[in-house]
Write a protein that holds these residues in place. Structure first.
Motif, PDB file in Angstrom:
ATOM      1  N   PHE A  42       0.757  -1.456  -0.079  1.00 24.55           N
ATOM      2  CA  PHE A  42      -0.223  -0.199   0.171  1.00 24.55           C
ATOM      3  C   PHE A  42       0.566   1.295  -0.126  1.00 24.55           C
ATOM      4  O   PHE A  42       1.839   1.392   0.709  1.00 24.55           O
ATOM      5  CB  PHE A  42      -0.715   0.256   1.204  1.00 24.55           C
ATOM      6  N   SER A  43       0.769   2.281  -1.172  1.00 21.98           N
ATOM      7  CA  SER A  43       1.099   3.538  -1.091  1.00 21.98           C
ATOM      8  C   SER A  43       0.348   4.733  -0.810  1.00 21.98           C
ATOM      9  O   SER A  43      -0.285   4.605  -1.303  1.00 21.98           O
ATOM     10  CB  SER A  43       2.076   3.485  -2.363  1.00 21.98           C
ATOM     11  N   TRP A  44       0.603   5.417   0.736  1.00 19.94           N
ATOM     12  CA  TRP A  44       0.226   6.579   0.994  1.00 19.94           C
ATOM     13  C   TRP A  44       0.196   7.551  -0.527  1.00 19.94           C
ATOM     14  O   TRP A  44      -0.350   8.401  -0.832  1.00 19.94           O
ATOM     15  CB  TRP A  44       0.926   7.367   1.583  1.00 19.94           C
ATOM     16  N   ASN A  45       1.582   7.007  -1.339  1.00 17.63           N
ATOM     17  CA  ASN A  45       1.315   7.558  -2.539  1.00 17.63           C
ATOM     18  C   ASN A  45       0.633   8.401  -3.380  1.00 17.63           C
ATOM     19  O   ASN A  45       0.225   9.087  -4.118  1.00 17.63           O
ATOM     20  CB  ASN A  45       3.095   7.348  -3.199  1.00 17.63           C
ATOM     21  N   ASP A  46      -0.144   6.914  -3.735  1.00 17.16           N
ATOM     22  CA  ASP A  46      -1.569   6.561  -4.572  1.00 17.16           C
ATOM     23  C   ASP A  46      -2.539   7.542  -4.049  1.00 17.16           C
ATOM     24  O   ASP A  46      -3.099   8.201  -5.151  1.00 17.16           O
ATOM     25  CB  ASP A  46      -1.752   4.946  -4.553  1.00 17.16           C
ATOM     26  N   VAL A  47      -2.779   7.313  -2.733  1.00 24.91           N
ATOM     27  CA  VAL A  47      -4.126   8.049  -2.471  1.00 24.91           C
ATOM     28  C   VAL A  47      -3.869   9.580  -2.791  1.00 24.91           C
ATOM     29  O   VAL A  47      -4.614  10.340  -2.784  1.00 24.91           O
ATOM     30  CB  VAL A  47      -3.655   8.321  -0.640  1.00 24.91           C
ATOM     31  N   LEU A  48      -2.347  10.059  -2.558  1.00 26.32           N
ATOM     32  CA  LEU A  48      -1.956  11.628  -2.350  1.00 26.32           C
ATOM     33  C   LEU A  48      -2.225  11.874  -4.461  1.00 26.32           C
ATOM     34  O   LEU A  48      -2.751  13.002  -4.498  1.00 26.32           O
ATOM     35  CB  LEU A  48      -0.547  11.896  -2.333  1.00 26.32           C
ATOM     36  N   VAL A  49      -1.571  10.939  -5.684  1.00 28.23           N
ATOM     37  CA  VAL A  49      -1.949  11.705  -6.168  1.00 28.23           C
ATOM     38  C   VAL A  49      -3.657  11.466  -7.156  1.00 28.23           C
ATOM     39  O   VAL A  49      -3.795  12.758  -7.726  1.00 28.23           O
ATOM     40  CB  VAL A  49      -1.550  10.422  -7.335  1.00 28.23           C
ATOM     41  N   VAL A  50      -4.359  10.578  -6.201  1.00 24.83           N
ATOM     42  CA  VAL A  50      -5.854  10.858  -6.460  1.00 24.83           C
ATOM     43  C   VAL A  50      -6.193  11.958  -5.849  1.00 24.83           C
ATOM     44  O   VAL A  50      -7.220  12.583  -6.667  1.00 24.83           O
ATOM     45  CB  VAL A  50      -6.755   9.516  -5.672  1.00 24.83           C
ATOM     46  N   GLY A  51      -5.869  12.267  -4.279  1.00 26.49           N
ATOM     47  CA  GLY A  51      -6.260  13.096  -4.194  1.00 26.49           C
ATOM     48  C   GLY A  51      -6.448  14.449  -4.713  1.00 26.49           C
ATOM     49  O   GLY A  51      -6.786  15.843  -4.991  1.00 26.49           O
ATOM     50  N   ILE A  52      -5.336  14.153  -5.302  1.00 25.99           N
ATOM     51  CA  ILE A  52      -4.385  15.671  -6.586  1.00 25.99           C
ATOM     52  C   ILE A  52      -5.420  16.006  -7.491  1.00 25.99           C
ATOM     53  O   ILE A  52      -5.991  16.833  -7.198  1.00 25.99           O
ATOM     54  CB  ILE A  52      -3.005  15.899  -6.605  1.00 25.99           C
ATOM     55  N   TRP A  53      -5.805  14.919  -7.370  1.00 19.14           N
ATOM     56  CA  TRP A  53      -6.981  14.837  -9.419  1.00 19.14           C
ATOM     57  C   TRP A  53      -7.676  15.254  -8.250  1.00 19.14           C
ATOM     58  O   TRP A  53      -8.768  16.347  -9.409  1.00 19.14           O
ATOM     59  CB  TRP A  53      -6.619  13.849 -10.351  1.00 19.14           C
ATOM     60  N   GLY A  54      -8.460  14.553  -7.391  1.00 19.90           N
ATOM     61  CA  GLY A  54      -9.835  15.070  -7.296  1.00 19.90           C
ATOM     62  C   GLY A  54      -9.699  17.191  -6.905  1.00 19.90           C
ATOM     63  O   GLY A  54     -11.305  17.635  -7.621  1.00 19.90           O
TER      64      GLY A  54
END
Lengths: 328, 255
Positions: free
Chosen positions: B226-238
């Motif tokens: 699990f990578s918090w980076n993935d959450v971050l990228v999705v969040g930035i797009w949001g």
């Protein structure tokens, strides 16, 4: 209506309103006033500026200039406060097609601080029998009545109806008219736009004719454009070769018809028919009429000729001439 | 009616209309489950290599279809419904009533999130019952839920944003599918990306949120990293979607 009128106050006041879309001037400085409890119609052809005007009053569009007061509020800056006190029927609007009539009204009622009772609304617009029907099963006329029902859900003081019956068949129009008449009975102030003369005549207490972004005439429908005092016109077809006596001055109109505008109707008619009997002439298509609201409207808006070609242009000329001849 | 009560009422009406519309209910609910069955029937016995990890393809698709379901419920559905409502004049009518805009649109977002959660639950139950999917628990579950919430919210925001690029409701399916289908393929949602996938595909896919969201879903079901980076990228797009939506959202049909 006077009974409902609270101290004869003013519901809507418009002074010098202007609005342009780029190069195109939609509203070129108009003034009017609507009293509380009144049904007021903005009558005009398509593109005259009716919808722009009404949407500025509703708070959908910002005006370029002028003063506007709706229920004492400025729709340009106080639209949010205004919205709980007005009801809007737009020219073309949908609702969620999968909700029922009753659900739709309940949903919109929830948006308002003092909603009107749902059963009352259903009765007012005549949709009691359809309360559990889904919106997509309603006919065009029924959907329009639902539009009015939604506009009534917040129990507004002022209702805007933008071309409420455009595209309706005659019986649906009649139904819609009855609904609007009912609203007046509730003491609501109504501003409606229409391009139907008969609609304005039937519904409105006062009419403003709008053309090219300006108000060209206003007043009660019965007296608009001097209709009530305008002289009657006698019109007939003169057989070929027949020559009228010199004192009966006629002017030719389209299709071999002639018309005359007498100062004294009875005497002139007597003189004309007497002459015809003497000569053994049949005056075909003999008629006499005062200008209808339609005549006044066409003359004021300069509508003919724009897209109907030669014949109508002649009609316009004739009307202009006739108007001139109204002056003794 | 006070604000929370009005909000709840609004969500209820959105929900009512949603289930009575056969098209939206079908595409959102039937599609992911149907694809899950089709893909696993066709390819279920194959193996997918994720780094050193080898999982059965059937298990892989439980994660992939969860990601697909969330994208459909939040992005596709919101974009289509809002465009239709805009073109029908529903939004303009709403604008003429006292309900605050954020409340009306917010109810739609919350409904999309609820549908997304329901879909993930269904897919999980289905996957656990028939395809030996690993059901997340403990810390994995918490991280999974964070990804789910951020993803659902972000895709809904992007769904609102894309409506600005849709000229009319006739064009809605084309625009929405064109924006989402290539990314679903590039991100390995429909066809697993093995270790031999060309680098340029990963490189392109990683720019967009679906890739990262799909990895987040996998970590829950497959026990991958699990990578918090993935959450971050999705969040930035949001957030970008939200900003675009606020700037360019139209309440009236685009003529």
């Amino acid at each position: 209506m006077a009974v409902m009128d609270r101290s004869g106050s003013t519901a809507v006041e418009v002074r010098g309103l202007t609005k342009a879309y780029g190069e195109l001037t939609a509203v070129a400085g108009i003034d009017f006033e609507i009293r509380s409890g009144e049904i007021f119609a903005l009558l005009g052809p398509n593109g005259a500026g009716k919808t722009t005007t009404i949407e500025i009053l509703e708070g959908y569009r910002q005006r370029d200039g002028g003063e506007v007061s709706v229920l004492g509020l400025d729709p340009g800056t106080q639209a949010e406060r205004l919205r709980s006190r007005i009801g809007i029927v737009l020219q073309s609007t949908g609702v969620d097609r999968y909700l029922t009539v009753a659900e739709t009204i309940a949903m919109y009622s929830a948006y308002y601080p003092h909603p009107r009772r749902r059963d009352e609304i259903l009765e007012l617009v005549g949709l009691e029998a359809k309360r559990d029907s889904r919106v997509l099963k309603l006919s065009g006329g029924q959907q329009r009545r639902l539009d009015v029902a939604i506009a009534l859900s917040g129990d507004p003081d002022l209702l805007f109806l933008d071309e409420p019956t455009t595209g309706f068949d005659p019986s649906a129009r009649r139904e819609a008219w009855e609904v609007v008449k009912n609203l007046a009975g509730l003491g609501k102030t109504v501003l409606l736009t229409t391009h139907y003369m008969d609609e304005a005549q039937y519904l409105a207490d006062r009419v403003a004719v709008i053309a090219g972004g300006r108000i060209v005439e206003s007043g009660p429908p019965a007296t608009l454009g001097g209709r009530d005092t305008a002289r009657a016109v006698i019109r007939f077809r003169l057989p070929p070769g027949a020559v009228l006596p010199a004192d009966l001055a006629v002017s030719p109109v389209a299709d071999g018809m002639v018309e005359l505008v007498p100062e004294t109707l009875t005497a002139t008619l007597h003189r004309l028919t007497g002459w015809a009997l003497e000569q053994g002439i049949e005056l075909e298509d003999l008629s006499m009429a005062r200008p209808t609201l339609e005549d006044v409207y066409l003359e004021l808006t300069g509508a003919p000729g724009a897209h109907h070609g030669e014949h109508i242009s002649q009609e316009a000329d004739r009307r202009r001439r006739r108007r001139g001849s109204l002056v003794p | 009616m006070n604000r929370p009560a009005l909000f709840a009422t609004q969500v209820r009406y959105v929900n009512k209309a949603y289930w009575r519309n056969p098209a939206s209910a079908f595409f959102t609910f039937a599609f992911p489950l149907m694809f899950l069955v089709i893909f696993t029937s066709l390819l279920g016995n194959g193996k997918v290599h994720i780094g050193a990890l080898v999982v059965k393809q059937s298990t892989y698709y439980v994660a992939a279809m969860s990601a697909f379901a969330v994208v459909t419920a939040c992005y596709t559905n919101v974009a289509m419904n809002v465009t239709f409502q805009r073109d029908l004049g529903v939004l303009k009518r709403i604008r003429g009533t006292p309900i605050p805009s954020w409340l009306y649109l917010g109810a739609r977002v919350v409904h999309a999130l609820l549908m997304a959660v329901l879909l993930v639950l269904l897919t999980t139950a289905f996957g656990a019952a028939f395809y030996h999917a690993h059901v997340p628990s403990g810390t994995t579950l918490l991280r999974f839920l964070v990804m789910l919430a951020v993803g659902a919210g972000s895709f809904a925001a992007l769904g609102f944003a894309i409506t600005a690029a849709i000229p009319n409701s006739d064009a809605a399916p084309a625009v929405v599918n064109a924006s989402v289908l290539p990314l679903l393929f590039l991100s390995g949602v429909f066809i697993p990306l093995g270790n031999g996938t060309p680098a340029w595909i990963r490189w392109i896919a990683k720019i967009f949120p679906i890739w990262h969201f799909a990895r987040g879903m996998e970590s829950g079901f497959l026990g991958t990293h699990f990578s918090w980076n993935d959450v971050l990228v999705v969040g930035i797009w949001g957030v970008a979607g939200l900003v675009l939506a606020i700037r360019h959202f139209s309440w009236e049909p685009r003529v």
